[in-house]
Design an enzyme around this catalytic site. Structure first.
Site, PDB file in Angstrom:
ATOM      1  N   ASN A   1       0.870  -1.174   0.000  1.00  0.00           N
ATOM      2  CA  ASN A   1       0.000   0.000   0.000  1.00  0.00           C
ATOM      3  C   ASN A   1       0.911   1.228   0.000  1.00  0.00           C
ATOM      4  O   ASN A   1       1.487   1.583   1.018  1.00  0.00           O
ATOM      5  CB  ASN A   1      -0.881  -0.038   1.258  1.00  0.00           C
ATOM      6  CG  ASN A   1      -1.822   1.149   1.336  1.00  0.00           C
ATOM      7  OD1 ASN A   1      -1.789   2.050   0.498  1.00  0.00           O
ATOM      8  ND2 ASN A   1      -2.660   1.158   2.355  1.00  0.00           N
TER       9      ASN A   1
ATOM     10  N   GLU B   1      -8.096  -5.026   5.398  1.00  0.00           N
ATOM     11  CA  GLU B   1      -7.983  -4.738   3.968  1.00  0.00           C
ATOM     12  C   GLU B   1      -6.829  -5.525   3.338  1.00  0.00           C
ATOM     13  O   GLU B   1      -6.935  -5.980   2.202  1.00  0.00           O
ATOM     14  CB  GLU B   1      -7.788  -3.231   3.750  1.00  0.00           C
ATOM     15  CG  GLU B   1      -9.087  -2.467   4.025  1.00  0.00           C
ATOM     16  CD  GLU B   1      -8.889  -0.981   4.284  1.00  0.00           C
ATOM     17  OE1 GLU B   1      -8.396  -0.643   5.384  1.00  0.00           O
ATOM     18  OE2 GLU B   1      -9.215  -0.173   3.414  1.00  0.00           O
TER      19      GLU B   1
ATOM     20  N   ARG C   1      -2.672  -2.172  -3.361  1.00  0.00           N
ATOM     21  CA  ARG C   1      -3.865  -1.358  -3.141  1.00  0.00           C
ATOM     22  C   ARG C   1      -3.810  -0.175  -4.100  1.00  0.00           C
ATOM     23  O   ARG C   1      -2.813   0.550  -4.148  1.00  0.00           O
ATOM     24  CB  ARG C   1      -3.864  -0.834  -1.710  1.00  0.00           C
ATOM     25  CG  ARG C   1      -5.030   0.091  -1.490  1.00  0.00           C
ATOM     26  CD  ARG C   1      -4.926   0.851  -0.210  1.00  0.00           C
ATOM     27  NE  ARG C   1      -6.093   1.666  -0.048  1.00  0.00           N
ATOM     28  CZ  ARG C   1      -6.106   2.830   0.569  1.00  0.00           C
ATOM     29  NH1 ARG C   1      -5.010   3.302   1.101  1.00  0.00           N
ATOM     30  NH2 ARG C   1      -7.219   3.505   0.670  1.00  0.00           N
TER      31      ARG C   1
ATOM     32  N   ASP D   1      -8.364  13.182  16.601  1.00  0.00           N
ATOM     33  CA  ASP D   1      -8.356  11.855  17.197  1.00  0.00           C
ATOM     34  C   ASP D   1      -9.499  11.730  18.206  1.00  0.00           C
ATOM     35  O   ASP D   1      -9.607  12.529  19.145  1.00  0.00           O
ATOM     36  CB  ASP D   1      -7.006  11.601  17.877  1.00  0.00           C
ATOM     37  CG  ASP D   1      -6.832  10.139  18.225  1.00  0.00           C
ATOM     38  OD1 ASP D   1      -7.709   9.576  18.925  1.00  0.00           O
ATOM     39  OD2 ASP D   1      -5.832   9.550  17.787  1.00  0.00           O
ATOM     40  N   PHE D   2     -10.335  10.719  17.998  1.00  0.00           N
ATOM     41  CA  PHE D   2     -11.537  10.575  18.830  1.00  0.00           C
ATOM     42  C   PHE D   2     -11.202  10.302  20.290  1.00  0.00           C
ATOM     43  O   PHE D   2     -11.994  10.611  21.171  1.00  0.00           O
ATOM     44  CB  PHE D   2     -12.457   9.491  18.263  1.00  0.00           C
ATOM     45  CG  PHE D   2     -13.236   9.972  17.077  1.00  0.00           C
ATOM     46  CD1 PHE D   2     -12.609  10.192  15.856  1.00  0.00           C
ATOM     47  CD2 PHE D   2     -14.593  10.246  17.185  1.00  0.00           C
ATOM     48  CE1 PHE D   2     -13.320  10.670  14.764  1.00  0.00           C
ATOM     49  CE2 PHE D   2     -15.321  10.720  16.099  1.00  0.00           C
ATOM     50  CZ  PHE D   2     -14.676  10.930  14.884  1.00  0.00           C
TER      51      PHE D   2
ATOM     52  N   ASN E   1     -13.098   0.648  18.035  1.00  0.00           N
ATOM     53  CA  ASN E   1     -12.519   0.960  19.353  1.00  0.00           C
ATOM     54  C   ASN E   1     -13.289   1.941  20.220  1.00  0.00           C
ATOM     55  O   ASN E   1     -12.878   2.207  21.342  1.00  0.00           O
ATOM     56  CB  ASN E   1     -11.098   1.502  19.168  1.00  0.00           C
ATOM     57  CG  ASN E   1     -10.195   0.484  18.532  1.00  0.00           C
ATOM     58  OD1 ASN E   1     -10.078  -0.632  19.014  1.00  0.00           O
ATOM     59  ND2 ASN E   1      -9.580   0.854  17.421  1.00  0.00           N
TER      60      ASN E   1
ATOM     61  N   GLY F   1     -10.814   2.249  12.859  1.00  0.00           N
ATOM     62  CA  GLY F   1     -10.311   2.776  14.138  1.00  0.00           C
ATOM     63  C   GLY F   1     -11.379   3.173  15.146  1.00  0.00           C
ATOM     64  O   GLY F   1     -11.380   2.702  16.288  1.00  0.00           O
TER      65      GLY F   1
ATOM     66  N   ARG G   1     -11.770  15.949   7.538  1.00  0.00           N
ATOM     67  CA  ARG G   1     -12.520  16.297   6.321  1.00  0.00           C
ATOM     68  C   ARG G   1     -13.941  16.711   6.671  1.00  0.00           C
ATOM     69  O   ARG G   1     -14.572  16.107   7.550  1.00  0.00           O
ATOM     70  CB  ARG G   1     -12.569  15.098   5.359  1.00  0.00           C
ATOM     71  CG  ARG G   1     -11.276  14.859   4.652  1.00  0.00           C
ATOM     72  CD  ARG G   1     -11.340  13.602   3.809  1.00  0.00           C
ATOM     73  NE  ARG G   1     -10.278  12.693   4.190  1.00  0.00           N
ATOM     74  CZ  ARG G   1     -10.232  11.406   3.881  1.00  0.00           C
ATOM     75  NH1 ARG G   1     -11.202  10.852   3.182  1.00  0.00           N
ATOM     76  NH2 ARG G   1      -9.226  10.659   4.267  1.00  0.00           N
TER      77      ARG G   1
ATOM     78  N   HIS H   1     -13.035   3.030   0.184  1.00  0.00           N
ATOM     79  CA  HIS H   1     -12.995   2.012   1.257  1.00  0.00           C
ATOM     80  C   HIS H   1     -13.670   0.716   0.820  1.00  0.00           C
ATOM     81  O   HIS H   1     -14.100  -0.074   1.667  1.00  0.00           O
ATOM     82  CB  HIS H   1     -13.732   2.493   2.538  1.00  0.00           C
ATOM     83  CG  HIS H   1     -13.086   3.619   3.252  1.00  0.00           C
ATOM     84  ND1 HIS H   1     -13.819   4.632   3.845  1.00  0.00           N
ATOM     85  CD2 HIS H   1     -11.801   3.893   3.519  1.00  0.00           C
ATOM     86  CE1 HIS H   1     -12.996   5.488   4.420  1.00  0.00           C
ATOM     87  NE2 HIS H   1     -11.757   5.063   4.237  1.00  0.00           N
TER      88      HIS H   1
ATOM     89  N   GLY I   1     -13.087   5.553  10.501  1.00  0.00           N
ATOM     90  CA  GLY I   1     -11.686   5.728  10.905  1.00  0.00           C
ATOM     91  C   GLY I   1     -11.374   7.195  10.774  1.00  0.00           C
ATOM     92  O   GLY I   1     -12.264   8.043  10.934  1.00  0.00           O
ATOM     93  N   ASN I   2     -10.131   7.501  10.478  1.00  0.00           N
ATOM     94  CA  ASN I   2      -9.784   8.883  10.198  1.00  0.00           C
ATOM     95  C   ASN I   2     -10.583   9.390   9.005  1.00  0.00           C
ATOM     96  O   ASN I   2     -11.163  10.469   9.032  1.00  0.00           O
ATOM     97  CB  ASN I   2      -8.306   8.911   9.856  1.00  0.00           C
ATOM     98  CG  ASN I   2      -7.618   9.987  10.603  1.00  0.00           C
ATOM     99  OD1 ASN I   2      -8.221  11.025  10.894  1.00  0.00           O
ATOM    100  ND2 ASN I   2      -6.375   9.757  10.912  1.00  0.00           N
TER     101      ASN I   2
END
Ligand code: ADP
Length: 397
Positions: A7, A384, A91, A283-284, A335, A331, A241, A180, A210-211
Site C-alpha cells: 500500500n 484490507e 492497493r 483523534d476521537f 474501538n 479505528g 474532512r 474504502h 476511521g480517520n
C-alpha cells in the site's frame, strides 16, 4: 502461497507478507518519510521483536528493496528468498469506471491507471510508482491491483449521478465512485459468515469509521449506495474532512477570506471535520477525554459526527427495505464504545437495541445487539490487507 501486499502512499510504503495457506501474517511494516529527512523502516516479523532501521531512502524503489531485504534477512527475515513470494497485491485507490473487480496488472491496466490519475491526483501516482518499483525489483512475479472503488461499481445510476448537468459526467466522468470498498467488502463477507448466511442473501449497512469514514448500503451482497463520492471528501464528517457541506460555502469563503481554491480545498480536507469543529484534535480519543472533562466543542464534534452516521444509516435502511445487520469497523468503529452507543441509541425507529455492557470493549469481533433487537449490530475489525491478498490469490492461482 506467500503474498506480498503493498500500500504505497506519497512518502510511505506499508506492507504485509501473508502466508495464504493459513492466512497468517508472516511480517508487516512500514517505510516512512521516503525522500524526506529521517526516513526509516519499521519491520515486525511474526516470530521476533520489531526492528527499526533509520537510513536515507531516496525513493519508492529503494523503499521496496529495503522491504525485500527485511523479509529475507537471515536474522529478522521470515522467508529465505524473494522467490518464495508468489504474487504481489497492490492497493490502488481509484479505478474509475474501468475496474469493477481486481485485475492482474499488465500494460493495458497500467494505461488505465495512468488515465485515472486525473480522478485521484494525490493517491493514484504513488500507487503507480509502487507498482513500477515492484516490476523492476521482481519482474517475474505476477501482480494484482485491488481498487478502493471497485466494490461500488454496482451502484445504480440514480445513486452515482450528481444533479449537475449530465454533460459533465460524459465529458469528465464526474460521478460518485465511493471508496474504502475493500474494507466494506471484507466486513460484509465476514458478517455473512457470522450470521450463517450466503453473502448474496445479506442486506447490511457497513460503517467504516476511521480517520476517513464512509458508510455503505449492501443489498444482496452488493454495494448499492455509499457515502463518499467523486472524492473521499463527500459524506460523513471525518477526522479532518468536512464531509457534506453546502457547496455555496466555497465561493463565499473564497471571497470573504480572500482564499484561493487550493486554500479552501486544504481547509475542507485537512482542517475541518471533528478537528475543525472541536479546535482540539482529529483523534476521537482526545475528543472523548475532553468531552468527559466538559469541553463543549469536543462534545459538539462528537454529537455532530454521530448524528451524520445516524442519518446515513436511516436513509440506507429505507433504501434497503430490509436490514439484517449494521456493522461497525475501522479505528473508531472498532474501538469507541461511546460512538457506537451514541449512534445506536438514535436508531430506535429501526428497532435497534444494543447491550451497553456487551458494547463496552474494543478491537474484537462481537455482536453487540440484544436478542430482541430487530437488526443485528456487530463490530467486525476490518482487514484490507487480507482481502487484497485473497483477491490476489484468486487471480493468480
Ligand atoms: P485510517 O486508516 O483512516 O488512518 P483508522 O481506521 O486507523 O484510520 O482510525 C484511526 C482513528 O481511530 C484515530 O484517529 C482515532 O480517532 C480512532 N481511535 C483509535 N483508537 C480509539 C479508541 N480507543 N477510542 C476512540 N477512537 C479511537
Amino acid at each position: 502461497m506467500d503474498i506480498l501486499v503493498i500500500n504505497c502512499g506519497s512518502s510511505s510504503l506499508k506492507y504485509q507478507l501473508i502466508d495464504m495457506n493459513g492466512e497468517n501474517v508472516l511480517a508487516k511494516g512500514i517505510v516512512e518519510r521516503i525522500g524526506i529527512d529521517g526516513s526509516r523502516i519499521k519491520h515486525e516479523p511474526h516470530n521476533s521483536e520489531k526492528i527499526v532501521i533509520e537510513e536515507p531512502i531516496k525513493n519508492h524503489k529503494e523503499a521496496l528493496k529495503m522491504v525485500v531485504d527485511a523479509i529475507t534477512n537471515s536474522e529478522y527475515g521470515v522467508i529465505e528468498s524473494m522467490d518464495q513470494i508468489s504474487a504481489v497485491g497492490h492497493r490502488v485507490v481509484h479505478g474509475g469506471e474501468d475496474f469493477s473487480k481486481s485485475v492482474i496488472i499488465d500494460d493495458k491496466v497500467m494505461d488505465a491507471l495512468n488515465r485515472n490519475i486525473e480522478l485521484a491526483p494525490l493517491h493514484n501516482p504513488p500507487n503507480i510508482i509502487g507498482i513500477e518499483a515492484c516490476k523492476e525489483i521482481m519482474p517475474n512475479v505476477p501482480m494484482v491491483a485491488v481498487f478502493d472503488t471497485a466494490f461500488h461499481q454496482t451502484l445504480p445510476e440514480e445513486n452515482y449521478i450528481y444533479a449537475i448537468p449530465y454533460e459533465y459526467y460524459e465529458k469528465y466522468k464526474i460521478r460518485r465512485y465511493g471508496f474504502h470498498g475493500t474494507s466494506h467488502k471484507y466486513v460484509a463477507i465476514r458478517t455473512a459468515e457470522i450470521l450463517n448466511k450466503q453473502l448474496s442473501d445479506l442486506n447490511a449497512i457497513t460503517c467504516h469509521l476511521g480517520n476517513g469514514a464512509s458508510i455503505t448500503a449492501i443489498k444482496s451482497g452488493i454495494s448499492i449506495d455509499t457515502s463518499m463520492g467523486f472524492t473521499p471528501l463527500e459524506g460523513l464528517a471525518m477526522g479532518t474532512r468536512s464531509g457534506n457541506i453546502d457547496p455555496a460555502i466555497i465561493p463565499f469563503l473564497m471571497k470573504k477570506e480572500n482564499m484561493s481554491f487550493d486554500d479552501v480545498n486544504d481547509v475542507l480536507n485537512k482542517k475541518s471535520g471533528v478537528l475543525g469543529v472541536s479546535g482540539i484534535s482529529s483523534d476521537f480519543r482526545d475528543l472523548e477525554d475532553e468531552a468527559e472533562k466538559g469541553n463543549k466543542r469536543a462534545k459538539l464534534a462528537l454529537n455532530l459526527f454521530a448524528n451524520r452516521v445516524v442519518k446515513y444509516i436511516s436513509a440506507y435502511a429505507s433504501e434497503l427495505g430490509r436490514v439484517d445487520a449494521i456493522v461497525f469497523t475501522a479505528g473508531v468503529g472498532e474501538n469507541s464504545p461511546l460512538i457506537r452507543e451514541m449512534v445506536c441509541e438514535n436508531l430506535g425507529i429501526l428497532g435497534v437495541k444494543i447491550d451497553k455492557n456487551v458494547n463496552d470493549f474494543k478491537g474484537k469481533e462481537r455482536m453487540i445487539s440484544t436478542d430482541d433487537s430487530k437488526v443485528k449490530v456487530l463490530v467486525v475489525p476490518t482487514n484490507e490487507e487480507l482481502m487484497i491478498a485473497r483477491e490476489t490469490v484468486e487471480l493468480v492461482k
